[in-house]
Scaffold this motif. Structure first.
Motif, short mmCIF file in Angstrom:
data_model
loop_
_atom_site.label_atom_id
_atom_site.label_comp_id
_atom_site.label_asym_id
_atom_site.label_seq_id
_atom_site.Cartn_x
_atom_site.Cartn_y
_atom_site.Cartn_z
N ILE A 60 54.89 0.04 -24.15
CA ILE A 60 56.18 0.69 -23.94
C ILE A 60 56.61 0.59 -22.49
CG2 ILE A 60 55.95 2.28 -25.90
CD1 ILE A 60 55.16 4.46 -23.94
N GLU A 61 55.65 0.39 -21.59
CA GLU A 61 55.99 0.22 -20.18
C GLU A 61 56.79 -1.06 -19.93
OE1 GLU A 61 52.87 3.10 -20.59
OE2 GLU A 61 52.94 1.00 -21.25
N ASP A 62 56.76 -1.98 -20.90
CA ASP A 62 57.46 -3.26 -20.73
C ASP A 62 58.96 -3.08 -20.55
OD1 ASP A 62 55.06 -4.55 -21.03
OD2 ASP A 62 55.38 -5.07 -23.14
N TYR A 63 59.51 -2.04 -21.18
CA TYR A 63 60.95 -1.88 -21.07
C TYR A 63 61.36 -0.60 -20.32
CZ TYR A 63 59.85 0.51 -25.53
OH TYR A 63 59.28 1.29 -26.52
N LYS A 64 60.40 0.05 -19.68
CA LYS A 64 60.74 1.17 -18.83
C LYS A 64 61.45 0.64 -17.58
CE LYS A 64 59.02 4.29 -21.48
NZ LYS A 64 59.93 5.17 -22.25
N GLY A 65 62.54 1.31 -17.21
CA GLY A 65 63.31 0.88 -16.05
C GLY A 65 64.39 -0.13 -16.39
N ILE A 66 64.55 -0.42 -17.69
CA ILE A 66 65.52 -1.42 -18.09
C ILE A 66 66.96 -0.98 -17.81
CG2 ILE A 66 65.85 -0.67 -20.49
CD1 ILE A 66 65.63 -3.69 -21.25
N THR A 67 67.18 0.32 -17.68
CA THR A 67 68.54 0.81 -17.40
C THR A 67 68.99 0.45 -15.99
OG1 THR A 67 67.59 2.96 -16.80
CG2 THR A 67 68.46 2.73 -19.03
N ARG A 68 68.06 0.04 -15.14
CA ARG A 68 68.45 -0.37 -13.79
C ARG A 68 69.08 -1.77 -13.78
NH1 ARG A 68 63.38 2.13 -12.56
NH2 ARG A 68 62.34 0.09 -12.48
N LEU A 69 68.90 -2.49 -14.89
CA LEU A 69 69.49 -3.83 -15.01
C LEU A 69 70.94 -3.70 -15.48
CD1 LEU A 69 66.51 -5.62 -16.81
CD2 LEU A 69 67.01 -5.54 -14.35
N LYS A 70 71.83 -4.36 -14.80
CA LYS A 70 73.25 -4.20 -15.13
C LYS A 70 73.90 -5.53 -15.48
CE LYS A 70 73.19 0.26 -14.35
NZ LYS A 70 73.42 1.25 -15.42
N TYR A 99 67.98 0.67 -27.91
CA TYR A 99 67.35 1.49 -26.88
C TYR A 99 68.18 1.45 -25.60
CZ TYR A 99 63.80 2.99 -23.48
OH TYR A 99 63.11 3.63 -22.47
N CYS A 100 68.60 0.26 -25.21
CA CYS A 100 69.41 0.12 -23.99
C CYS A 100 70.75 0.85 -24.12
CB CYS A 100 69.67 -1.36 -23.69
SG CYS A 100 68.22 -2.25 -23.08
N ILE A 101 71.39 0.68 -25.27
CA ILE A 101 72.68 1.34 -25.49
C ILE A 101 72.55 2.85 -25.31
CG2 ILE A 101 74.37 1.91 -27.28
CD1 ILE A 101 73.96 -0.98 -28.35
N LEU A 102 71.49 3.43 -25.89
CA LEU A 102 71.31 4.88 -25.79
C LEU A 102 70.87 5.30 -24.39
CD1 LEU A 102 69.59 5.83 -29.18
CD2 LEU A 102 71.98 6.12 -28.52
N THR A 103 69.90 4.58 -23.82
CA THR A 103 69.37 5.00 -22.52
C THR A 103 70.36 4.79 -21.38
OG1 THR A 103 68.26 2.85 -22.25
CG2 THR A 103 66.96 4.66 -23.18
N ASN A 104 71.27 3.86 -21.53
CA ASN A 104 72.32 3.69 -20.51
C ASN A 104 73.15 4.96 -20.39
OD1 ASN A 104 71.66 1.05 -19.85
ND2 ASN A 104 73.05 0.15 -21.35
#
Length: 289
Positions: free
Chosen positions: A140-150, A199-204
């Motif tokens: 799950i750490e693989d996609y942690k911090g993905i919200t920093r990507l724009k 996941y990205c849609i929600l976490t953004n």
């Protein structure tokens, strides 16, 4: 003076919690019972209505010489077993949604902003999972911090098996449900891709601490309580993302006894399905009873 231990008394709060627990269990049992009855009735009605239909599920086996020459009984059971397995899976999916609605806000789609850098990262990540050599093991750490990507933003909508919102905790669950756990070789990558985009849609919008991705099954194909070892699943999902059998039913029931309640009630009501199967057999194989 008679003294009574303090624990012999129920506080109003304890009585309320006990009542809520009983009410929830009764509600779950009622949903299971209704679902099984409706399924049994529908399954019987469908196959009995196809008795004289050459294109019916069971009768179509007549035209398969490799099955029909084995005898009417084999023809009957081979067709019925496939129909039973498929339709029972559909019933369980609907049952799970109905139970989840007791405890969560339930939706089956996710829509919102997705950034190009996020989709690029997801694509690269999945390729690393797919490699035959130097393959990356999912965490799950693989996609942690993905919200920093724009990057360039777009609006995207995804259909979801289960999107649950726990209003008490604020936790959002994105669940890919495979009743028995089979993950199609051709679809495994695309299904994890869809979950990661959701996941990205929600976490953004919500933040990463409030969203979880789960791969769920209604039962453990290896036996209840045994480790889940299916390679295709573990190629794309980490063990932390697995929600197998008991864990799944406990989650949607929001109770550590959820699985036991569902299985106990289903066992009590399974006779409705057996009665339907006997009715169908009597119609198709009257001389075999």
């Amino acid at each position: 003076m008679i003294q009574v231990a303090q624990q012999d008394f129920f506080t109003p709060t304890n009585r309320l919690l006990e009542k809520e627990t009983v009410n929830k269990e009764n509600a779950i049992r009622s949903i299971v019972r209704s679902a099984v009855k409706a399924y049994a009735n529908g399954f019987s009605t469908r196959h009995l209505s196809e008795l004289n239909d050459e294109n019916g599920v069971i009768n179509m086996k007549i035209h398969n010489v490799f099955i029909s020459v084995l005898g009417k009984e084999i023809q009957y059971y081979s067709a019925l077993a496939r129909s039973l397995d498929s339709s029972l899976g559909n019933m369980l999916e609907g049952l799970a949604i109905s139970i989840a609605e007791l405890n969560y806000l339930v939706s089956q789609h996710v829509e919102g902003t997705l950034y190009q850098e996020q989709t690029d990262y997801i694509a690269e990540l999945l390729e690393q999972y797919k490699r035959s050599e130097n393959r990356r093991i999912p965490k799950i750490e693989d996609y942690k911090g993905i919200t920093r990507l724009k990057g360039e933003a777009s609006t995207k909508r995804h259909e979801s098996d289960y999107y649950l919102l726990d209003e008490e905790t604020g936790m959002h669950y994105l669940i890919e449900l495979k009743i028995g756990g089979d993950l199609d070789n051709k679809k495994a990558r695309s299904e994890k891709e869809a979950l990661l985009e959701q996941y990205c849609i929600l976490t953004n919008r919500l933040g990463e601490e409030n969203v979880k991705i789960l791969f769920a099954t209604a039962y453990n194909r290896y036996g209840e309580g045994k480790p889940w070892t299916q390679g295709r699943v573990l190629q794309f999902f980490s063990r932390q993302e697995l929600c197998i059998s008991r864990d799944f039913w406990n989650l949607i029931c929001k109770s550590d006894k959820g699985y036991d309640i569902v299985i106990d009630e289903y066992t009590k009501d399974a006779h409705y399905i057996n009665e339907a199967l006997n009715e169908i057999k009597e119609a198709y194989l009257p001389n075999e009873l």
